[in-house]
Design an enzyme around this catalytic site. Sequence first.
Site, short mmCIF file in Angstrom:
data_model
loop_
_atom_site.label_atom_id
_atom_site.label_comp_id
_atom_site.label_asym_id
_atom_site.label_seq_id
_atom_site.Cartn_x
_atom_site.Cartn_y
_atom_site.Cartn_z
N LYS A 143 0.84 -1.20 0.00
CA LYS A 143 0.00 0.00 0.00
C LYS A 143 0.87 1.25 0.00
CE LYS A 143 -3.82 2.14 2.59
NZ LYS A 143 -4.61 2.08 3.84
N SER A 164 -9.36 2.27 3.06
CA SER A 164 -8.52 2.96 2.09
C SER A 164 -7.53 2.07 1.36
CB SER A 164 -7.75 4.09 2.79
OG SER A 164 -6.87 3.58 3.79
N SER A 195 -9.55 0.05 7.22
CA SER A 195 -8.95 0.19 5.89
C SER A 195 -8.44 -1.11 5.30
CB SER A 195 -7.82 1.21 5.92
OG SER A 195 -8.34 2.51 6.06
#
Length: 578
Positions: free
Chosen positions: A164, A240, A264
């Site tokens: 990420k 996210s 997330s």
Amino acid sequence: MIFFYIFMFMSRNNTLEMGIKRIMLPAEEVDFTTVKYEREVIKEPEPGVILMEEDSAPTSRVEIALKCLPPYNPATSWNADSSPFLYWKIRDFAHAYRSNLVTPLMVAEYIISAVEEFNNKKPPMQLLISFSAEDVRNQAAASTERFKEGEPLSILDGIFMPIKDDVDCYPHPTMGATTWFDKVRPVKRDAVCVSKLRSCGVILIGKANMHELGVGTTGNNPNYGTPRNPHDLERYTGGSSSGPAAIVAAGLCPAAIGTDGGGSIRIPSSLCGIVGLKTTYGRTDMTGNHFSLVVLFCRSLCHPGIVEIIGPIAATVEDVMLVYAAISCSSPSDRYSLKPASPCLPNLSSCNSLNDVGSLCLGKYTEWFNDVYSTEISDRCEDVLNMLSTTHGCKTIEVVIPELHEMRTAHTVAYGSGEMCTLFPDYQAGNAAQLTHDTRTNLAFFRSFSASDYVASGRLRRRIMYFHMEIFKKVDIIVTPTTGMTAPIIPVESLQFGETNLEVSAYLMRFIIAANLLGLPAISVPIGHDKQGLPIGLQLIGRPWAEATILRLASAIEELCAESRKRPSTFYDVLKVK
């Protein structure tokens, strides 16, 4: 990972100040000391677990995790007529490499081609922000040579993973999905978790897309394009950690690394039909000796607020276990201050493993459990609980989780205060003007919090921890749907400027706050689909440091629901032998 959907429920003028005065008991009546209550409910390690040494090498911990898994049967995955749909697992890659069916370099070429393909789709998938085909080839060539020489580093050697874009992975920039973050904070080395994966032979394919600065639940990103859900390209992945989840769900990689400060990891895992683990706060080292967005969040937010962790996203529970074993290890400061229980894994290879599942007591707050957009979600979750009772003898009892409104408020203030503490220098320097509209809206809201608000949120956290520790005296795991709705449609008009949809955020975040605010371990496991073919996830929330317990139950649920798992409409068969 934003939690500001409380806009819908809170009045900025009185929620914290009046709420604290209304609910706080005198100190002499109740001791809300977090550590005191954590220690009261943390039991001795459950039977059937295998301990991992904190200071052991990642390869050694991965080897222990491998021994915890049931024996590998190649026919299960490699039989062309096998049913139901199965993702390729890490052990499938390892079998293919060791049997000379395919090499890491061959898989790399397939993935490079797939990346080019999904970037050219209409609409484009937009899963990676930073990607270097040359770097991937070089890593794959080194792995291929190790297999040729008969010296792979671990079962993770040759396994492809994205990272990420708020976790450092040198030489890629860390941008947090902004257009400028890398210019003010250059990356000089890997994050600690990334360096551990490299030492195991993992091939890091690049930086995965995400909601800008992590302050969003959908994954919408006008800067680099919005990732699309592999089950339906017109729908969000969730955020996210949107890019990592979509890459795994599409079959490109068996696992990925995400971060979770407010769902997330779990939200996109649920919406994309895969597995996502949020560990106990402090179980994985987020500090290390690198300078990254994650470190900044950690130092200004996670240590005081105990909300954000780095964790694995994978197609299966066993792959989550393998990656978790590689990256688990508390930082020296967390070991001193948090005194974590020894990390361990459930021994799923033991003949007593299913008996250990049957001994678990589950807690369900029905009123909360049923607070969903569609009853298809709560009905399917209820079906799974019934299957656990019928098949394994698990007991489910009714619990009450009080003051959910106050919990959401405390979490919003804790996260928002830390976010602004981290970004304030850049905010003052004018970089806020380069952020998307929804991010700026969120940060403006966060700026309204005062120091007294932050202190009040900490008092609320201690009280809410007390309530949860009382519940964990009666149950081993709290069960909820992971999200209150399945993947929402991406509005076309949101692609250019982003969007702030409070109703969608409320449904996506309804059940995930407690694990972040209180630092508890939680996992999302896929359990089926709604009538539109969209994945549904079940969340398991455990006691502090009880990752083994939730992993054991998640594995049992995964097996019970295997028949209901559907292949995404967008899927890449990277191990297909021609």
